[in-house]
Design a protein around this motif. Structure first.
Motif, PDB file in Angstrom:
ATOM      1  N   PRO A  37      -6.860   2.301  -9.826  1.00 49.03           N
ATOM      2  CA  PRO A  37      -7.307   1.266  -9.012  1.00 49.03           C
ATOM      3  C   PRO A  37      -6.669   0.572  -8.125  1.00 49.03           C
ATOM      4  O   PRO A  37      -5.533   0.554  -8.179  1.00 49.03           O
ATOM      5  CB  PRO A  37      -8.414   0.784  -9.860  1.00 49.03           C
ATOM      6  N   SER A  38      -7.220  -0.094  -7.115  1.00 48.18           N
ATOM      7  CA  SER A  38      -6.814  -0.825  -6.057  1.00 48.18           C
ATOM      8  C   SER A  38      -5.748  -1.867  -6.674  1.00 48.18           C
ATOM      9  O   SER A  38      -6.593  -2.700  -7.634  1.00 48.18           O
ATOM     10  CB  SER A  38      -7.725  -1.455  -5.165  1.00 48.18           C
ATOM     11  N   GLY A  39      -4.577  -2.096  -6.358  1.00 49.59           N
ATOM     12  CA  GLY A  39      -3.964  -3.243  -6.914  1.00 49.59           C
ATOM     13  C   GLY A  39      -3.127  -3.135  -8.362  1.00 49.59           C
ATOM     14  O   GLY A  39      -2.546  -3.946  -8.728  1.00 49.59           O
ATOM     15  N   CYS A  40      -3.216  -1.939  -8.896  1.00 46.77           N
ATOM     16  CA  CYS A  40      -2.702  -1.653 -10.053  1.00 46.77           C
ATOM     17  C   CYS A  40      -1.174  -1.474  -9.796  1.00 46.77           C
ATOM     18  O   CYS A  40      -0.241  -1.195 -10.939  1.00 46.77           O
ATOM     19  CB  CYS A  40      -3.293  -0.321 -10.657  1.00 46.77           C
ATOM     20  N   THR A  43       1.556   1.638  -4.750  1.00 52.14           N
ATOM     21  CA  THR A  43       2.480   1.302  -3.860  1.00 52.14           C
ATOM     22  C   THR A  43       3.863   0.684  -3.979  1.00 52.14           C
ATOM     23  O   THR A  43       4.709   1.150  -3.441  1.00 52.14           O
ATOM     24  CB  THR A  43       1.521   0.731  -2.601  1.00 52.14           C
ATOM     25  N   THR A  44       3.686  -0.205  -4.828  1.00 51.00           N
ATOM     26  CA  THR A  44       4.906  -1.063  -5.239  1.00 51.00           C
ATOM     27  C   THR A  44       5.791   0.139  -5.973  1.00 51.00           C
ATOM     28  O   THR A  44       7.028  -0.098  -5.663  1.00 51.00           O
ATOM     29  CB  THR A  44       4.478  -2.377  -6.328  1.00 51.00           C
ATOM     30  N   LEU A  45       5.335   0.819  -6.824  1.00 54.21           N
ATOM     31  CA  LEU A  45       6.372   1.721  -7.560  1.00 54.21           C
ATOM     32  C   LEU A  45       6.882   2.694  -6.554  1.00 54.21           C
ATOM     33  O   LEU A  45       8.058   3.062  -6.424  1.00 54.21           O
ATOM     34  CB  LEU A  45       5.450   2.486  -8.530  1.00 54.21           C
TER      35      LEU A  45
HETATM   36  N1  ATP Z   1       4.652  -8.413  -0.828  1.00 47.42           N
HETATM   37  C1  ATP Z   1       3.886  -8.580  -1.774  1.00 47.42           C
HETATM   38  N2  ATP Z   1       4.009 -10.114  -2.103  1.00 47.42           N
HETATM   39  C2  ATP Z   1       3.020 -10.177  -3.259  1.00 47.42           C
HETATM   40  N3  ATP Z   1       2.384  -9.737  -3.855  1.00 47.42           N
HETATM   41  C3  ATP Z   1       2.035  -8.413  -3.562  1.00 47.42           C
HETATM   42  C4  ATP Z   1       3.040  -7.770  -2.623  1.00 47.42           C
HETATM   43  N4  ATP Z   1       2.685  -6.592  -2.388  1.00 47.42           N
HETATM   44  C5  ATP Z   1       1.930  -6.375  -3.443  1.00 47.42           C
HETATM   45  N5  ATP Z   1       1.595  -7.222  -3.881  1.00 47.42           N
HETATM   46  C6  ATP Z   1       0.357  -7.304  -5.154  1.00 47.42           C
HETATM   47  O1  ATP Z   1       1.081  -6.329  -6.270  1.00 47.42           O
HETATM   48  C7  ATP Z   1      -0.046  -5.666  -6.921  1.00 47.42           C
HETATM   49  C8  ATP Z   1       0.103  -4.181  -6.722  1.00 47.42           C
HETATM   50  O2  ATP Z   1       0.114  -4.039  -5.378  1.00 47.42           O
HETATM   51  P1  ATP Z   1       0.147  -2.376  -4.780  1.00 47.42           P
HETATM   52  O3  ATP Z   1       0.062  -2.420  -3.338  1.00 47.42           O
HETATM   53  O4  ATP Z   1       1.268  -1.780  -5.352  1.00 47.42           O
HETATM   54  O5  ATP Z   1      -1.205  -1.874  -5.416  1.00 47.42           O
HETATM   55  P2  ATP Z   1      -1.766  -0.514  -5.170  1.00 47.42           P
HETATM   56  O6  ATP Z   1      -2.011   0.361  -6.361  1.00 47.42           O
HETATM   57  O7  ATP Z   1      -0.939   0.271  -4.302  1.00 47.42           O
HETATM   58  O8  ATP Z   1      -3.296  -0.869  -4.548  1.00 47.42           O
HETATM   59  P3  ATP Z   1      -4.171   0.095  -3.204  1.00 47.42           P
HETATM   60  O9  ATP Z   1      -4.732   1.304  -4.211  1.00 47.42           O
HETATM   61  O10 ATP Z   1      -4.928  -1.022  -2.877  1.00 47.42           O
HETATM   62  O11 ATP Z   1      -3.018   0.338  -2.276  1.00 47.42           O
HETATM   63  C9  ATP Z   1      -1.110  -6.201  -6.228  1.00 47.42           C
HETATM   64  O12 ATP Z   1      -1.827  -7.193  -6.961  1.00 47.42           O
HETATM   65  C10 ATP Z   1      -0.770  -6.821  -5.123  1.00 47.42           C
HETATM   66  O13 ATP Z   1      -1.673  -8.093  -4.431  1.00 47.42           O
END
Ligand code: ATP
Ligand code: MG
Length: 358
Positions: A37-40, A43-45
């Motif tokens: 889900p969103s925020g898991c 993208t960070t990985l």
């Molecule tokens: N540059 C940043 N600074 C602080 N927090 C961040 C940053 N980038 C992401 N986060 C936080 O890290 C967590 C993971 O974010 P990420 O973008 O990896 O999620 P995601 O699974 O790709 O979500 P989505 O499906 O919405 O794209 C989220 O809680 C987000 O708010």
């Protein structure tokens, strides 16, 4: 073709841990989706693999070589993002050529590869068009061609289809899979769409709250959830409370009815959750003879017509709810208000400890 090993990766933003001890290995030529889900943290990985972010702990290896500290521009990776990211003032061909020019590839070789890549994505006829003259799906094809032109060691795709309408999404995901097979490139595909992940991946890595909760082949993820989040997030499941009676014999009780459940063998937790897929739940009118698989009784409360299949929502006498998908002709025999026997095959029951439930 390359292998990818992610080992014990942790990432903090400020004092908040957004990735906890993530490990994942891809074999050469494998297509793995990161689903969650969103925020898991998907993208960070992906950004850590690409080198745009650096983990606090853990390592990333490509073909056995540790690249954790290597700058992004030295990683030779192909990326496609959610938003159309083409250079608006360049034609499709110029976009695809861009990375080759930067890398000072021989001009004749540039031209050859641009032609080859545009052909691969089926856009040879659109080489001289600018992004604004292309549809969203065509723009993402150009982005894919651009990513592949540099002959990357890995292809990283971050929700490349999410801005497209449903029909184009399905066409393009099949196209991406075909191109990935043809090129044999090891690929990480990020999506929050479970159908997308299950339909095109060799394996799916399910993420939840910064953790990798299950990694497996699509059928295993669907049929053998190992975590409550997976049981609830992938497909549709109804959940009932259950209790372990005898782990050795594989006995549980559901609403105080003892039941043989093969998957209860080896469980230790007393309090369980039983998950059932709607396609496994059978209903029979209460006025007929009692069918052999009948377990519980309830009342049909709601009916949703899907064409060949109709989904009935049944309320147990104890108040819990279950979904059952029946052929529409069978469902028509059970109008709202009907009293029904409810049953399911013993091997359709997925059991997980109740305490882990999110
Ligand atoms: N540059 C940043 N600074 C602080 N927090 C961040 C940053 N980038 C992401 N986060 C936080 O890290 C967590 C993971 O974010 P990420 O973008 O990896 O999620 P995601 O699974 O790709 O979500 P989505 O499906 O919405 O794209 C989220 O809680 C987000 O708010
Ligand atoms: Mg994201």
């Amino acid at each position: 073709m390359a292998t990818l090993e992610i080992n014990g990766v942790a990432k903090l933003y400020g004092n908040r841990t957004v990735l906890h001890d993530i490990s994942l290995n891809l074999s050469s030529g494998e297509f793995v989706s990161l689903l969650g889900p969103s925020g898991c943290g998907k993208t960070t990985l992906l950004r850590i693999i690409a080198g745009f972010e650096h983990p606090e702990r853990g390592s990333v290896r490509v073909d056995g070589r540790d690249i954790t500290a290597l700058p992004a521009n030295q990683r030779q990776l192909g990326m496609v993002f959610q938003a159309y990211s083409l250079f608006p003032n360049m034609t499709a061909a110029e976009n695809v050529r861009f990375g080759l020019r930067v890398r000072k590839i021989d001009a004749a070789e540039q031209t050859r590869r641009v032609g080859e890549m545009l052909e691969l994505v089926g856009l040879s006829a659109h080489a001289d068009k600018y992004p604004h003259q292309l549809s969203g799906g065509q723009q993402q094809r150009v982005a894919l061609a651009r990513a592949l032109a540099i002959q990357p060691t890995l292809l990283l795709l971050d929700e490349p289809l999410s801005a497209l309408d449903a029909k184009v999404r399905v066409q393009l995901r099949e196209e991406i899979r075909r191109i990935q097979r043809e090129t044999g490139i090891t690929t990480v595909f990020v999506t929050h769409d479970q159908e997308e992940a299950l339909s095109i991946s060799d394996r799916v890595a399910v993420m939840f709250e910064g953790r990798m909760v299950q990694v497996g082949a699509p059928a295993a993820i669907y049929q053998e959830p190992e975590h409550p989040f997976v049981a609830q997030f992938i497909g549709i499941s109804s959940r009932l409370p259950a209790r372990l009676l005898d782990a050795g014999q594989g006995m549980i009780s559901v609403m105080d009815k003892p039941l043989q459940a093969p998957r209860a063998r080896g469980l230790t937790s007393g309090e369980l959750h039983l998950y059932l897929r709607p396609e496994d739940v059978q209903l029979h009118a209460l006025n007929g003879s009692t069918p052999s698989d009948a377990v519980l009784q309830g009342t049909v409360r709601e009916s949703t017509f899907f064409g060949a299949v109709t989904r009935l929502r049944v309320e147990l006498d104890s108040g819990e709810r279950l979904l059952s998908d029946l052929s529409t002709s069978a469902a028509q025999q059970l109008p709202i208000g009907s009293r029904v026997h409810i049953g399911w095959p013993a091997d359709a029951m997925r059991l997980l400890p109740a305490k882990d439930t999110p």
